[in-house]
Design a protein around this motif. Structure first.
Motif, PDB file in Angstrom:
ATOM      1  N   PHE A   1      35.762  28.328  12.013  1.00 47.23           N
ATOM      2  CA  PHE A   1      34.479  28.500  12.690  1.00 47.23           C
ATOM      3  C   PHE A   1      33.415  27.577  12.095  1.00 47.23           C
ATOM      4  O   PHE A   1      32.700  26.887  12.811  1.00 47.23           O
ATOM      5  CB  PHE A   1      34.009  29.954  12.605  1.00 47.23           C
ATOM      6  N   ILE A   2      33.339  27.549  10.783  1.00 48.16           N
ATOM      7  CA  ILE A   2      32.321  26.721  10.140  1.00 48.16           C
ATOM      8  C   ILE A   2      32.660  25.240  10.258  1.00 48.16           C
ATOM      9  O   ILE A   2      31.766  24.412  10.422  1.00 48.16           O
ATOM     10  CB  ILE A   2      32.069  27.190   8.695  1.00 48.16           C
ATOM     11  N   GLU A   3      33.932  24.901  10.239  1.00 45.91           N
ATOM     12  CA  GLU A   3      34.322  23.498  10.493  1.00 45.91           C
ATOM     13  C   GLU A   3      33.839  23.064  11.878  1.00 45.91           C
ATOM     14  O   GLU A   3      33.337  21.963  12.053  1.00 45.91           O
ATOM     15  CB  GLU A   3      35.836  23.325  10.416  1.00 45.91           C
ATOM     16  N   ALA A   4      34.001  23.943  12.860  1.00 45.09           N
ATOM     17  CA  ALA A   4      33.642  23.611  14.242  1.00 45.09           C
ATOM     18  C   ALA A   4      32.135  23.677  14.506  1.00 45.09           C
ATOM     19  O   ALA A   4      31.639  22.941  15.355  1.00 45.09           O
ATOM     20  CB  ALA A   4      34.369  24.557  15.206  1.00 45.09           C
ATOM     21  N   ASN A   5      31.413  24.531  13.792  1.00 43.80           N
ATOM     22  CA  ASN A   5      30.011  24.788  14.143  1.00 43.80           C
ATOM     23  C   ASN A   5      29.000  24.566  13.027  1.00 43.80           C
ATOM     24  O   ASN A   5      27.799  24.531  13.289  1.00 43.80           O
ATOM     25  CB  ASN A   5      29.865  26.248  14.606  1.00 43.80           C
ATOM     26  N   GLY A   6      29.448  24.462  11.802  1.00 44.59           N
ATOM     27  CA  GLY A   6      28.551  24.468  10.647  1.00 44.59           C
ATOM     28  C   GLY A   6      27.500  23.393  10.615  1.00 44.59           C
ATOM     29  O   GLY A   6      26.391  23.612  10.120  1.00 44.59           O
ATOM     30  N   GLU A   7      27.797  22.215  11.142  1.00 36.12           N
ATOM     31  CA  GLU A   7      26.817  21.126  11.120  1.00 36.12           C
ATOM     32  C   GLU A   7      25.575  21.444  11.942  1.00 36.12           C
ATOM     33  O   GLU A   7      24.517  20.869  11.715  1.00 36.12           O
ATOM     34  CB  GLU A   7      27.453  19.818  11.595  1.00 36.12           C
ATOM     35  N   SER A   8      25.699  22.371  12.878  1.00 38.68           N
ATOM     36  CA  SER A   8      24.543  22.729  13.716  1.00 38.68           C
ATOM     37  C   SER A   8      23.783  23.934  13.163  1.00 38.68           C
ATOM     38  O   SER A   8      22.760  24.315  13.721  1.00 38.68           O
ATOM     39  CB  SER A   8      24.998  23.024  15.149  1.00 38.68           C
ATOM     40  N   PHE A   9      24.260  24.538  12.067  1.00 41.67           N
ATOM     41  CA  PHE A   9      23.599  25.721  11.510  1.00 41.67           C
ATOM     42  C   PHE A   9      22.210  25.375  10.995  1.00 41.67           C
ATOM     43  O   PHE A   9      22.033  24.391  10.283  1.00 41.67           O
ATOM     44  CB  PHE A   9      24.404  26.311  10.355  1.00 41.67           C
ATOM     45  N   ASP A  10      21.256  26.233  11.340  1.00 40.27           N
ATOM     46  CA  ASP A  10      19.921  26.120  10.762  1.00 40.27           C
ATOM     47  C   ASP A  10      19.811  27.123   9.615  1.00 40.27           C
ATOM     48  O   ASP A  10      20.792  27.781   9.259  1.00 40.27           O
ATOM     49  CB  ASP A  10      18.841  26.332  11.827  1.00 40.27           C
TER      50      ASP A  10
ATOM     51  N   LEU B   1      31.736  34.346  16.969  1.00 36.85           N
ATOM     52  CA  LEU B   1      32.803  34.505  15.977  1.00 36.85           C
ATOM     53  C   LEU B   1      33.960  35.324  16.544  1.00 36.85           C
ATOM     54  O   LEU B   1      35.128  34.994  16.351  1.00 36.85           O
ATOM     55  CB  LEU B   1      32.223  35.182  14.737  1.00 36.85           C
ATOM     56  N   LYS B   2      33.645  36.377  17.282  1.00 35.27           N
ATOM     57  CA  LYS B   2      34.667  37.263  17.845  1.00 35.27           C
ATOM     58  C   LYS B   2      35.523  36.594  18.916  1.00 35.27           C
ATOM     59  O   LYS B   2      36.645  37.019  19.165  1.00 35.27           O
ATOM     60  CB  LYS B   2      34.006  38.499  18.466  1.00 35.27           C
TER      61      LYS B   2
END
Length: 101
Positions: A41-50, A90-91
């Motif tokens: 999940f973080i590999e796929a989305n982490g770069e966009s996390f604020d 996530l789910k």
């Protein structure tokens, strides 16, 4: 002495390093299933996390692994503090690519 309500161990870390720390913690949970779920999940989305997204995961990572696994896989309802768009994403588990070995 610091009050529990004011202490924030992540407050002095810039966003890029918070994301990096989350990625490491995601792949090193201790339960292989959560390593795969969180890591992917973080590999796929982490770069966009604020900052807010990072704070959400930092709080989630403080919970017990077996409880989190139940919340993510639908075995139990997550507490109100974790309900919302991030838990919904996530789910779905649609970010996972599993390869047979």
């Amino acid at each position: 002495m610091m009050s529990k309500n004011t202490y924030n161990p992540h407050g002095e870390i810039d966003l890029e390093n918070r994301r990096r720390r989350l990625k490491f913690r995601a792949w090193h949970r201790g339960i292989k299933e959560l390593d795969l779920i969180f890591g992917n999940f973080i590999e796929a989305n982490g770069e966009s996390f604020d900052d807010e997204d990072c704070a959400w995961f930092e709080r989630l990572f403080e919970e017990q692994d077996h409880e989190i696994l139940k919340w993510v896989t639908g075995g139990a309802e997550e507490p109100d503090a974790f309900k919302g768009p991030m838990m919904d994403r996530l789910k779905k588990l649609d970010f996972m690519t599993l390869k047979a070995r």
